[in-house]
Design an enzyme around this catalytic site. Structure first.
Site, PDB file in Angstrom:
ATOM      1  N   HIS A   1     -11.191   2.746  -1.793  1.00 14.86           N
ATOM      2  CA  HIS A   1     -11.971   2.605  -3.200  1.00 14.86           C
ATOM      3  C   HIS A   1     -11.220   1.593  -4.108  1.00 14.86           C
ATOM      4  CE1 HIS A   1     -14.338   3.600  -6.748  1.00 14.86           C
ATOM      5  NE2 HIS A   1     -15.187   4.102  -6.046  1.00 14.86           N
TER       6      HIS A   1
ATOM      7  N   ASP B   1     -19.297   7.697   0.233  1.00 13.52           N
ATOM      8  CA  ASP B   1     -20.298   6.995   1.142  1.00 13.52           C
ATOM      9  C   ASP B   1     -19.849   7.707   2.324  1.00 13.52           C
ATOM     10  OD1 ASP B   1     -20.292   4.250  -0.629  1.00 13.52           O
ATOM     11  OD2 ASP B   1     -22.127   5.029  -0.231  1.00 13.52           O
TER      12      ASP B   1
HETATM   13  C1  SDX Z   1     -18.864   2.533  -3.470  1.00 15.68           C
HETATM   14  O1  SDX Z   1     -16.576   0.653  -7.719  1.00 15.68           O
HETATM   15  C2  SDX Z   1     -17.212   1.800  -7.495  1.00 15.68           C
HETATM   16  O2  SDX Z   1     -17.154   2.767  -8.061  1.00 15.68           O
HETATM   17  C3  SDX Z   1     -18.278   1.747  -6.126  1.00 15.68           C
HETATM   18  C4  SDX Z   1     -18.787   3.493  -5.959  1.00 15.68           C
HETATM   19  C5  SDX Z   1     -19.751   3.689  -6.942  1.00 15.68           C
HETATM   20  O3  SDX Z   1     -20.060   4.891  -6.997  1.00 15.68           O
HETATM   21  O4  SDX Z   1     -20.465   2.591  -7.503  1.00 15.68           O
HETATM   22  O5  SDX Z   1     -17.705   4.191  -5.568  1.00 15.68           O
HETATM   23  C6  SDX Z   1     -19.500   3.188  -4.689  1.00 15.68           C
HETATM   24  O6  SDX Z   1     -19.004   1.123  -3.362  1.00 15.68           O
HETATM   25  C7  SDX Z   1     -17.706   3.140  -2.552  1.00 15.68           C
HETATM   26  C8  SDX Z   1     -17.049   2.022  -1.626  1.00 15.68           C
HETATM   27  C9  SDX Z   1     -17.773   1.879  -0.611  1.00 15.68           C
HETATM   28  N1  SDX Z   1     -17.351   0.819   0.347  1.00 15.68           N
HETATM   29  C10 SDX Z   1     -16.754   1.021   1.612  1.00 15.68           C
HETATM   30  O7  SDX Z   1     -16.528   2.125   1.896  1.00 15.68           O
HETATM   31  C11 SDX Z   1     -16.582  -0.240   2.547  1.00 15.68           C
HETATM   32  C12 SDX Z   1     -14.926  -0.142   2.955  1.00 15.68           C
HETATM   33  N2  SDX Z   1     -14.249   0.090   1.790  1.00 15.68           N
HETATM   34  C13 SDX Z   1     -13.501  -1.359   1.538  1.00 15.68           C
HETATM   35  O8  SDX Z   1     -14.247  -2.337   1.912  1.00 15.68           O
HETATM   36  C14 SDX Z   1     -12.653  -1.278   0.259  1.00 15.68           C
HETATM   37  O9  SDX Z   1     -11.835  -0.098   0.174  1.00 15.68           O
HETATM   38  C15 SDX Z   1     -13.478  -1.391  -1.007  1.00 15.68           C
HETATM   39  C16 SDX Z   1     -14.467  -2.595  -0.944  1.00 15.68           C
HETATM   40  C17 SDX Z   1     -14.196  -0.199  -1.344  1.00 15.68           C
HETATM   41  C18 SDX Z   1     -12.457  -1.596  -2.376  1.00 15.68           C
HETATM   42  O10 SDX Z   1     -12.033  -2.842  -1.872  1.00 15.68           O
HETATM   43  P1  SDX Z   1     -10.725  -3.409  -2.941  1.00 15.68           P
HETATM   44  O11 SDX Z   1     -10.329  -2.730  -3.940  1.00 15.68           O
HETATM   45  O12 SDX Z   1     -10.921  -4.922  -3.148  1.00 15.68           O
HETATM   46  O13 SDX Z   1      -9.570  -3.092  -1.742  1.00 15.68           O
HETATM   47  P2  SDX Z   1      -9.099  -4.343  -0.890  1.00 15.68           P
HETATM   48  O14 SDX Z   1     -10.317  -4.974   0.035  1.00 15.68           O
HETATM   49  O15 SDX Z   1      -8.241  -5.377  -1.614  1.00 15.68           O
HETATM   50  O16 SDX Z   1      -8.081  -3.109   0.197  1.00 15.68           O
HETATM   51  C19 SDX Z   1      -6.694  -3.256  -0.192  1.00 15.68           C
HETATM   52  C20 SDX Z   1      -5.799  -3.164   1.362  1.00 15.68           C
HETATM   53  C21 SDX Z   1      -6.351  -4.365   2.095  1.00 15.68           C
HETATM   54  O17 SDX Z   1      -5.392  -4.209   3.053  1.00 15.68           O
HETATM   55  P3  SDX Z   1      -3.966  -5.308   2.734  1.00 15.68           P
HETATM   56  O18 SDX Z   1      -4.588  -6.575   2.500  1.00 15.68           O
HETATM   57  O19 SDX Z   1      -3.143  -4.638   1.566  1.00 15.68           O
HETATM   58  O20 SDX Z   1      -3.154  -5.088   4.034  1.00 15.68           O
HETATM   59  O21 SDX Z   1      -6.617  -1.928   1.940  1.00 15.68           O
HETATM   60  C22 SDX Z   1      -7.431  -2.260   3.136  1.00 15.68           C
HETATM   61  C23 SDX Z   1      -7.594  -3.889   2.915  1.00 15.68           C
HETATM   62  O22 SDX Z   1      -7.770  -4.656   4.254  1.00 15.68           O
HETATM   63  N3  SDX Z   1      -8.590  -1.700   3.128  1.00 15.68           N
HETATM   64  C24 SDX Z   1      -9.203  -1.224   4.377  1.00 15.68           C
HETATM   65  C25 SDX Z   1     -10.289  -0.515   3.790  1.00 15.68           C
HETATM   66  N4  SDX Z   1     -10.583  -0.645   2.522  1.00 15.68           N
HETATM   67  C26 SDX Z   1      -9.253  -1.354   2.216  1.00 15.68           C
HETATM   68  N5  SDX Z   1      -8.990  -1.478   5.527  1.00 15.68           N
HETATM   69  C27 SDX Z   1      -9.743  -0.892   6.506  1.00 15.68           C
HETATM   70  N6  SDX Z   1     -10.767  -0.243   6.285  1.00 15.68           N
HETATM   71  C28 SDX Z   1     -11.155  -0.001   5.009  1.00 15.68           C
HETATM   72  N7  SDX Z   1     -12.347   0.801   4.705  1.00 15.68           N
END
Ligand code: SDX
Length: 428
Positions: free
Chosen positions: A306, A363
């Site tokens: 998140h 989710d």
């Molecule tokens: C919602 O914003 C809100 O409040 C949203 C929400 C709401 O109520 O409105 O809470 C609802 O959208 C919840 C999130 C649902 N999405 C997912 O579950 C999709 C999977 N999660 C990710 O795609 C990610 O965690 C996000 C999109 C939720 C957050 O993305 P960020 O903040 O841009 O974080 P990032 O992509 O920069 O990740 C940081 C690191 C990366 O690795 P490094 O580059 O540091 O090596 O964490 C890794 C990412 O690759 N990472 C994941 C991951 N989420 C982050 N790796 C594997 N699986 C994941 N799910």
């Protein structure tokens, strides 16, 4: 005594005001930066930028805290009433008995769709994506309620808000019924908000859907937990569209489009698809964890991570417990819940997730619960939208009522070519 932050650059400097939030978070106000120093800030994806001041919701991502108008969501778990919380978010206080009764009455009187709108469902492909239908139909409300398009009339706002919150269920249920070749079931004014939605989704002409109070409560809670979440992608979208003084229907329709994305509200669909693939033997939980860590695979552990929560999403915690309650009630044990628990256990023991503070988010368990209620996977994000609608409306109103708000128009850092000339076709 006002606090400031000093920025110095190549011999010049500026004192920027520092603002402190209710909970002690600090924000540097850079609104005078460009005029004073000829420079802008760059914060791709706005991860470190506050786009507004708001009184609606507070999140502490490190502590895993979520409060609606100051009320911790944990206090909303017993006797959940989504309509009451919708009022709280939009109008800023818990409704008294008369206010709640009047609001409920307004919702009951506005749950039918205009026949012209209803007939449009006949021309939609039965396999159309429900979120495409939802965003189109919410925008379409502007065609059938043209008397509610003024953004400055508070009475019109209240009527538009009630129509959106009430009709969103009817639109969602009608799109589901159409997709299954079932006759549409009109809303029953005798039923409460969530019971009516379940009725429109699952009743048949010869037999009303029997509303299980436990399931009704669980759906109220799901909608409450999705009701608002500060400046998430879809809410920021609603604010951006609303900042141009677009009407409430258009602004919320835009919110639906943003929520559709699999990184945002669409994640609840991806979670269940991932769990179903594991259950079918196509994937092992350990394989999911490995792929999620492998940058070469474009696999994400959906439902994890998140932008704000660097701790367990408090909503996920509540939903995980409600799963147990609902499955006990319906005397069903969905294997997906056990798989989800296993994935959570593996991830929270793995340094990749621990180091990046990736925890289950809202989710991760919501889809399993919706599935237990018989709601199909492709309707999960629609249910997220039903829950989030009061939050979008509350932020649209808060922004509109703020005399300091202006059209949202960010700057950029141009990295394209310097000036060049148009080349006629024979010279390309
Ligand atoms: C919602 O914003 C809100 O409040 C949203 C929400 C709401 O109520 O409105 O809470 C609802 O959208 C919840 C999130 C649902 N999405 C997912 O579950 C999709 C999977 N999660 C990710 O795609 C990610 O965690 C996000 C999109 C939720 C957050 O993305 P960020 O903040 O841009 O974080 P990032 O992509 O920069 O990740 C940081 C690191 C990366 O690795 P490094 O580059 O540091 O090596 O964490 C890794 C990412 O690759 N990472 C994941 C991951 N989420 C982050 N790796 C594997 N699986 C994941 N799910």
């Amino acid at each position: 005594m006002s606090r400031t932050a000093k920025l110095t650059f190549e011999g010049r400097e500026i004192e920027l005001p520092v603002e402190e939030s209710t909970e002690g978070e600090l924000a540097v106000d850079v609104s005078k930066l460009r005029d004073a120093m000829g420079m802008v800030t760059l914060d791709q994806s706005l991860a470190n930028t506050a786009i507004c001041r708001s009184e609606i919701t507070f999140i502490d991502g490190d502590q895993g805290i979520l409060r609606y108008r100051g009320i911790p969501i944990e206090q909303l778990v017993d006797r959940p009433n989504f309509v009451e919380i919708a009022w709280l978010l939009i109008f800023g206080h818990l409704p008294n008995r008369d206010e709640l009764a009047a609001f409920s009455e307004n919702l009951s009187n506005n749950q039918l769709l205009h026949e012209g709108l209803r007939h449009q469902f006949q021309h939609i492909p039965v396999d159309a994506p429900p979120m495409a239908i939802l965003s189109a139909m919410l925008n379409n409300l502007a065609c059938f309620h043209q008397e509610l398009l003024s953004v400055d009339d508070t009475e019109q706002f209240a009527h538009a808000a009630a129509r959106l919150i009430s009709k969103v269920r009817t639109i969602a249920a009608f799109s589901y019924r159409r997709s299954r070749g079932l006759p549409i079931i009109h809303p029953d004014p005798a039923l409460r908000y969530c019971a009516n939605f379940l009725h429109m989704m699952f009743s048949v002409p010869y037999r009303h859907y029997v509303i299980d109070p436990e399931i009704e409560d669980a759906l109220n809670l799901i909608f409450i937990l999705h009701a608002d979440h500060e400046q998430n992608c879809s809410t920021a979208t609603v604010r951006t569209v609303g900042s141009a003084r677009a009407n409430l229907f258009a602004s919320c329709a835009a919110g639906v489009c943003a929520l559709w994305g699999p990184l945002h509200g669409g994640a609840n669909v991806e979670v269940v698809r991932m769990l179903e693939e594991i259950a079918a033997g196509g994937l092992q939980p350990e394989e999911c964890i490995r792929m999620a860590k492998d940058k070469q695979s474009n696999f994400r552990l959906y439902g994890f991570g998140h932008r704000v929560y660097k701790n367990y999403d408090p909503r996920a915690k509540i939903l995980r417990d409600v799963c147990d309650r609902v499955f006990t009630r319906i005397q069903v044990r969905d294997p997906l819940l056990d798989i989800a628990r296993k994935l959570e256990e593996l991830a929270l023991a793995d340094s990749y997730f621990v180091d990046r503070k990736l925890y289950p988010n809202v989710d991760f368990y919501s889809g399993i619960l919706l599935r237990a209620m018989g709601i199909p996977t492709n309707m999960f994000t629609v249910c997220f939208a039903i829950g989030r609608l009061p939050g979008w409306i509350a932020h649209w109103k808060e922004q509109h009522d703020d005399p300091a708000s202006r059209i949202i128009r960010p700057r950029q850092v141009y990295i394209g070519v310097k000036q060049t000339d148009y080349a006629p076709m024979n010279e390309r």
